[in-house]
Design a protein around this motif. Structure first.
Motif, PDB file in Angstrom:
ATOM      1  N   MET A  19      -0.501   4.514  -8.857  1.00  0.00           N
ATOM      2  CA  MET A  19      -0.967   3.795  -7.665  1.00  0.00           C
ATOM      3  C   MET A  19      -0.398   2.378  -7.705  1.00  0.00           C
ATOM      4  SD  MET A  19      -4.882   4.655  -6.819  1.00  0.00           S
ATOM      5  CE  MET A  19      -5.526   3.936  -8.284  1.00  0.00           C
ATOM      6  N   PRO A  20      -0.211   1.749  -6.526  1.00  0.00           N
ATOM      7  CA  PRO A  20       0.256   0.364  -6.556  1.00  0.00           C
ATOM      8  C   PRO A  20      -0.683  -0.500  -7.411  1.00  0.00           C
ATOM      9  CG  PRO A  20       0.199   1.197  -4.321  1.00  0.00           C
ATOM     10  CD  PRO A  20      -0.422   2.245  -5.173  1.00  0.00           C
ATOM     11  N   LYS A  65     -10.184  13.864 -10.898  1.00  0.00           N
ATOM     12  CA  LYS A  65     -10.779  12.605 -10.400  1.00  0.00           C
ATOM     13  C   LYS A  65      -9.728  11.794  -9.644  1.00  0.00           C
ATOM     14  CE  LYS A  65     -12.188   8.321 -12.426  1.00  0.00           C
ATOM     15  NZ  LYS A  65     -12.104   7.606 -13.692  1.00  0.00           N
ATOM     16  N   LYS A  66     -10.096  11.330  -8.464  1.00  0.00           N
ATOM     17  CA  LYS A  66      -9.139  10.542  -7.679  1.00  0.00           C
ATOM     18  C   LYS A  66      -9.350   9.054  -7.944  1.00  0.00           C
ATOM     19  CE  LYS A  66      -6.872  10.112  -3.365  1.00  0.00           C
ATOM     20  NZ  LYS A  66      -6.387  10.597  -2.177  1.00  0.00           N
ATOM     21  N   GLY A  67      -8.268   8.341  -8.166  1.00  0.00           N
ATOM     22  CA  GLY A  67      -8.344   6.906  -8.431  1.00  0.00           C
ATOM     23  C   GLY A  67      -8.382   6.117  -7.140  1.00  0.00           C
ATOM     24  N   LEU A 122     -10.196  -6.370  -4.833  1.00  0.00           N
ATOM     25  CA  LEU A 122     -10.971  -7.583  -5.083  1.00  0.00           C
ATOM     26  C   LEU A 122     -10.523  -8.741  -4.209  1.00  0.00           C
ATOM     27  CD1 LEU A 122     -11.365  -7.911  -8.929  1.00  0.00           C
ATOM     28  CD2 LEU A 122     -13.169  -7.948  -7.207  1.00  0.00           C
ATOM     29  N   ARG A 153      -1.561  -0.116 -17.227  1.00  0.00           N
ATOM     30  CA  ARG A 153      -2.800   0.665 -17.279  1.00  0.00           C
ATOM     31  C   ARG A 153      -2.622   1.729 -18.347  1.00  0.00           C
ATOM     32  NH1 ARG A 153      -1.918   2.122 -11.484  1.00  0.00           N
ATOM     33  NH2 ARG A 153      -2.656   0.410 -10.192  1.00  0.00           N
ATOM     34  N   ARG A 203       0.818  -1.223   0.000  1.00  0.00           N
ATOM     35  CA  ARG A 203       0.000   0.000   0.000  1.00  0.00           C
ATOM     36  C   ARG A 203       0.845   1.263   0.000  1.00  0.00           C
ATOM     37  NH1 ARG A 203      -4.841  -0.542   3.715  1.00  0.00           N
ATOM     38  NH2 ARG A 203      -3.752   0.987   4.949  1.00  0.00           N
ATOM     39  N   PHE A 210      -3.396   8.858   2.159  1.00  0.00           N
ATOM     40  CA  PHE A 210      -3.199   7.640   1.403  1.00  0.00           C
ATOM     41  C   PHE A 210      -3.343   7.833  -0.120  1.00  0.00           C
ATOM     42  CE2 PHE A 210      -4.845   3.139   0.954  1.00  0.00           C
ATOM     43  CZ  PHE A 210      -3.591   2.612   1.098  1.00  0.00           C
ATOM     44  N   TYR A 211      -2.415   7.287  -0.867  1.00  0.00           N
ATOM     45  CA  TYR A 211      -2.444   7.283  -2.347  1.00  0.00           C
ATOM     46  C   TYR A 211      -2.378   8.662  -2.997  1.00  0.00           C
ATOM     47  CZ  TYR A 211      -3.749   2.405  -2.110  1.00  0.00           C
ATOM     48  OH  TYR A 211      -3.780   1.080  -1.852  1.00  0.00           O
ATOM     49  N   THR A 212      -1.835   9.624  -2.307  1.00  0.00           N
ATOM     50  CA  THR A 212      -1.682  10.931  -2.936  1.00  0.00           C
ATOM     51  C   THR A 212      -0.286  10.990  -3.532  1.00  0.00           C
ATOM     52  OG1 THR A 212      -3.083  11.867  -1.239  1.00  0.00           O
ATOM     53  CG2 THR A 212      -1.794  13.424  -2.527  1.00  0.00           C
ATOM     54  N   ILE A 270      -6.578   9.952 -13.713  1.00  0.00           N
ATOM     55  CA  ILE A 270      -6.859  10.281 -12.316  1.00  0.00           C
ATOM     56  C   ILE A 270      -5.792  11.252 -11.797  1.00  0.00           C
ATOM     57  CG2 ILE A 270      -8.119   8.202 -11.692  1.00  0.00           C
ATOM     58  CD1 ILE A 270      -5.451   6.980 -10.830  1.00  0.00           C
ATOM     59  N   ILE A 271      -6.120  11.893 -10.676  1.00  0.00           N
ATOM     60  CA  ILE A 271      -5.207  12.915 -10.121  1.00  0.00           C
ATOM     61  C   ILE A 271      -4.012  12.265  -9.405  1.00  0.00           C
ATOM     62  CG2 ILE A 271      -6.402  13.166  -7.901  1.00  0.00           C
ATOM     63  CD1 ILE A 271      -5.928  16.184  -8.135  1.00  0.00           C
ATOM     64  N   ASN A 272      -4.168  11.012  -8.972  1.00  0.00           N
ATOM     65  CA  ASN A 272      -3.105  10.331  -8.211  1.00  0.00           C
ATOM     66  C   ASN A 272      -2.517   9.173  -9.025  1.00  0.00           C
ATOM     67  OD1 ASN A 272      -5.705   9.290  -7.940  1.00  0.00           O
ATOM     68  ND2 ASN A 272      -5.206   8.213  -6.077  1.00  0.00           N
ATOM     69  N   PRO A 291      -6.026  15.866 -14.265  1.00  0.00           N
ATOM     70  CA  PRO A 291      -7.438  15.645 -13.922  1.00  0.00           C
ATOM     71  C   PRO A 291      -7.698  15.835 -12.441  1.00  0.00           C
ATOM     72  CG  PRO A 291      -6.339  13.563 -14.350  1.00  0.00           C
ATOM     73  CD  PRO A 291      -5.343  14.625 -14.651  1.00  0.00           C
ATOM     74  N   LEU A 336      -8.004   2.103  -5.467  1.00  0.00           N
ATOM     75  CA  LEU A 336      -7.467   0.774  -5.782  1.00  0.00           C
ATOM     76  C   LEU A 336      -8.556  -0.274  -5.759  1.00  0.00           C
ATOM     77  CD1 LEU A 336      -4.065  -0.073  -4.163  1.00  0.00           C
ATOM     78  CD2 LEU A 336      -4.628   0.312  -6.525  1.00  0.00           C
ATOM     79  N   GLU A 337      -8.452  -1.214  -6.690  1.00  0.00           N
ATOM     80  CA  GLU A 337      -9.373  -2.336  -6.712  1.00  0.00           C
ATOM     81  C   GLU A 337      -8.937  -3.301  -5.611  1.00  0.00           C
ATOM     82  OE1 GLU A 337     -10.877  -5.392 -10.120  1.00  0.00           O
ATOM     83  OE2 GLU A 337      -9.631  -3.719 -10.735  1.00  0.00           O
ATOM     84  N   PRO A 380      -2.351  -3.959  -7.685  1.00  0.00           N
ATOM     85  CA  PRO A 380      -2.617  -5.289  -7.129  1.00  0.00           C
ATOM     86  C   PRO A 380      -2.582  -6.325  -8.260  1.00  0.00           C
ATOM     87  CG  PRO A 380      -4.286  -3.706  -6.453  1.00  0.00           C
ATOM     88  CD  PRO A 380      -3.493  -3.053  -7.526  1.00  0.00           C
ATOM     89  N   HIS A 390      -3.953  -9.123  -8.777  1.00  0.00           N
ATOM     90  CA  HIS A 390      -5.154  -9.843  -9.206  1.00  0.00           C
ATOM     91  C   HIS A 390      -6.236  -8.900  -9.702  1.00  0.00           C
ATOM     92  CE1 HIS A 390      -3.688 -13.689  -7.818  1.00  0.00           C
ATOM     93  NE2 HIS A 390      -3.169 -13.030  -6.803  1.00  0.00           N
ATOM     94  N   ALA A 391      -6.004  -7.602  -9.575  1.00  0.00           N
ATOM     95  CA  ALA A 391      -6.999  -6.643 -10.063  1.00  0.00           C
ATOM     96  C   ALA A 391      -6.772  -6.430 -11.558  1.00  0.00           C
ATOM     97  CB  ALA A 391      -6.847  -5.332  -9.302  1.00  0.00           C
ATOM     98  N   ASN A 392      -7.615  -5.644 -12.191  1.00  0.00           N
ATOM     99  CA  ASN A 392      -7.450  -5.255 -13.601  1.00  0.00           C
ATOM    100  C   ASN A 392      -7.255  -6.490 -14.496  1.00  0.00           C
ATOM    101  OD1 ASN A 392      -7.112  -3.503 -15.757  1.00  0.00           O
ATOM    102  ND2 ASN A 392      -4.910  -3.223 -15.397  1.00  0.00           N
TER     103      ASN A 392
END
Lengths: 431, 234
Positions: free
Chosen positions: A96-97, B43-45, B50, A109, A29, A199-201, A91-93, B41, B47-48, A99, A101-103
């Motif tokens: 991002m890490p 919009k803030k992303g 899942l 991306r 994270r 977080f995530y900024t 997105i503005i951030n 942008p 995390l997925e 994951p 298993h996501a996407n």
């Protein structure tokens, strides 16, 4: 033919290369091994065409169309035939890490925003040079879908041709042959202290500069642009350390990735980099900017050559191929690598600086593009990372950090302004 | 175009202040452009997440259905004794252990350790319900679980709240091992013999004391600490 060639042509799986092994272990994270390369176009991006272009382009890059899997001893990449990846609104951030298993298990991306196309890549797949091939080819296919003619040259690969086996090779294996293995342990470096953002900024400050002006200033100091910008960053960090009034000062070290393709010919699109650490130790006395430039210049000349770099990658390669390390189960390797990185590696540098250099594109593409931007993801410690890229006469310097304070960026850009380099600033911060 | 009067850098037309020094832009000839899109942008992303949610659902369903089916089997098919209570208790115990990992990762570690202690006590309670014995639950199980939970809580507090090194952690670990072993033997002695006479735990206590004293000395003496670090590096 190297082992990885045989594997890849059978379309089965890929071993992680030397650099790639570390990143999945570190991903969490608070740490992102994701970087971003963006291209700013002259026209607004059409997402449906971009999606079509991505679907046409990605099969040409099998090492990007993969999912990360866990083995007993090592992780590996296997072809991913799930639907996707899908282009998304930016997105503005960023960075991002990712994951695993996501996407739909994809480790890339693609984003769009107004005129900008951005590609984010998990570092286990490729370094900046490799990802740049994918982005340039993607943009070329996207422009072709709009009716423009773009040739397959200058970094644009032919999507109708099968990939060259050398593009998929682990080039470290081929070139890590030095008889000398220099020790890796280094002294702790100065680390920036700041207020952590939520977080995530990821705060971005982008400086846009004319290459000609910068080149003239660098020439005045008789150094290259990379050496000059490295010196300015060290200068900014020295000022920052002084302003914090430490009882005990520490050396300023910049972690700078060097692409090895320049020294060891390889067409690989996977990782093929190593790190060098230009250093200034303020405990030795007050350095003038000219002295910093001289020190950095000679450091670069001394360390960035085939022999030194070969010894460096051999040290890393030997660690990975050590018989005892190979048979240690993956979860123990993960614990050890994570601990080593947090306790040793991460403390060895004050900031990161990467320079993709002058990005080569076909002449026909040039009229559709304004500039390229590169961004590095969030590191463990609250430091700032600097990434540089240039297209034609426009050079961008992107600072990415997860702290509120902007003092290093301020010291950096105001030094450029004082040296006679006009800078235009853009940011994603709310100001 | 506007420039920062403080830093001298050119600023984007949509910027309200300089990102480097936060000086507000006040340029009568170039008002702030409120209509053009900003360079980045807004919009803030997110995390997925899942994997954890799926794992939490799967774990809860597997444990829940195991407990339920065993309960039903015990009620209607294999009716000899209340054996299903052990399985239901074990499922509940595992589920409570999984809370901080899969279900609510923001749960403070102190609370999750406390919940784990309660879960362990509950499971022993189920066994005690089946085999009450001579009050072993109140006199033996509960004190040992309580002592273990307190010691783990102390260790967690030390790791989270205080600046620590490998040596100081090792020191606390061995001290806690000594306390735990002594405590266990004291509780057993009180339960069985109603008086305290340490035997095996005294050996553990002695060994741990030697280790703790040695480590404390190394921690306190910088020169010694550096020497150990130099000789024991790997």
């Amino acid at each position: 033919m190297p082992k990885s060639h045989k594997k890849s042509t059978k379309d089965s799986w890929f071993e992680l290369d030397l650099s790639a092994t570390v990143y999945p272990t570190l991903q969490r994270r608070s740490f992102s091994s994701v970087y971003r390369i963006s291209a700013l176009l002259k026209e607004k991006v059409k997402p449906d065409l971009l999606q079509k272009a991505l679907e046409m382009t990605l099969p040409r890059f099998p090492t990007f169309k993969v999912a990360l899997r866990k083995g007993i001893f090592w992780r590996y990449l296997e072809p991913n035939n799930r639907p996707g990846p899908w282009v998304e609104q930016d997105i503005i951030n960023p960075c991002m890490p990712m994951p695993f298993h996501a996407n739909n298990h994809y480790l890339i991306r693609v984003y769009y925003y107004e005129n900008r196309i951005s590609l984010e890549v998990f570092h286990s797949l490729s370094d900046g040079t490799g990802a740049l091939y994918l982005l340039r080819t993607l943009i070329a296919v996207y422009l072709r879908l709009q009716g423009y003619t773009i040739p397959n040259q200058n970094g644009v690969l032919d999507i109708n041709q099968p990939p060259d086996p050398e593009e998929l090779e682990d080039a470290y294996k081929r070139y890590a042959t030095s008889k000398v293995r220099p020790p890796r342990k280094q002294e702790k470096a100065y680390r920036l202290h700041g207020t952590l953002e939520p977080f995530y900024t990821l705060n971005i400050i982008c400086g846009i500069i004319s290459v000609d002006t910068l080149l003239n200033v660098a020439k005045k100091y008789k150094v290259t642009i990379t050496e000059y910008l490295n010196s300015v960053l060290i200068y900014a960090l020295i000022q920052q350390q002084k302003s914090e009034n430490h009882r005990k000062e520490r050396p300023i070290k910049i972690a700078m990735p060097v692409s090895l393709r320049r020294f060891f010919p390889s067409k690989t699109l996977r990782n093929f980099i190593t790190m060098v650490y230009p250093t200034i130790d303020p405990r030795l006395g007050d350095y003038t900017f000219e002295e910093i430039v001289t020190q950095v210049h000679y450091y670069m000349r001394y360390h960035i050559n085939g022999k030194f770099l070969n010894a460096d990658i051999t040290t890393n390669a030997m660690t990975k191929s050590h018989p005892v390390i190979r048979i240690v189960p993956l979860f123990i390797k993960d614990l050890t690598v994570r601990s080593f990185y947090k306790r040793v590696q991460d403390l060895q540098s004050s900031a990161g600086l990467t320079n993709l250099g002058t990005i080569d594109i076909p002449e026909e593409m040039r009229e559709h593009l304004i500039r390229f931007d590169v961004l590095m993801g969030q590191p463990f410690s609250p430091r700032t990372n600097c990434a540089i890229a240039s297209l034609g006469n426009i050079l961008t310097i992107n600072f990415a950090s997860s702290i509120v304070e902007t003092s290093v960026e301020k010291f950096f850009f105001t030094k450029l302004v004082r040296d006679g380099v006009p800078v235009k600033i853009e940011t994603n911060r709310n100001n | 175009m506007s420039y920062c009067v403080n830093c001298g850098v050119e600023l984007d037309n949509t910027a309200h202040s300089c990102p480097l020094c936060h000086t507000e832009i006040n340029n009568p000839k170039q008002p702030i452009d409120l209509t053009s899109p900003t360079p980045y942008p807004r919009k803030k992303g997110e995390l997925e997440v899942l994997k954890k949610r799926d794992s939490a659902i799967v774990t809860s369903v597997v444990l829940g259905s195991t407990a339920l089916s065993c309960g039903l089997l015990n009620l209607f098919v294999f009716q000899n004794g209340r054996w299903s209570l052990y399985i239901i208790g074990a499922c509940l115990l595992l589920w409570i252990f999984c809370i901080p990992i899969l279900i609510y990762s923001k749960l403070p570690i102190f609370i999750s350790i406390f919940l784990d202690g309660i879960a362990a006590a509950m499971y022993c309670g189920i066994i005690a319900y089946q085999y009450p014995g001579k009050g072993w639950y109140q006199n033996l199980a509960i004190p040992i679980i309580l002592l273990t939970t307190i010691l783990i809580e102390i260790f967690a507090i030390y790791l989270k709240m205080f600046k620590n090194s490998i040596l100081s952690r090792a020191c606390l670990f061995f001290a806690e091992v000594a306390v735990l072993c002594s405590g266990i033997e004291i509780f057993i002695d009180l339960y069985i013999k109603h008086n305290v006479s340490l035997s095996w735990s005294a050996v553990v206590l002695t060994c741990c004391s030697i280790i703790v004293v040695t480590l404390t000395t190394i921690i306190k003496q910088t020169r010694l600490r550096n020497e150990v670090r130099r000789r024991a590096h790997f």
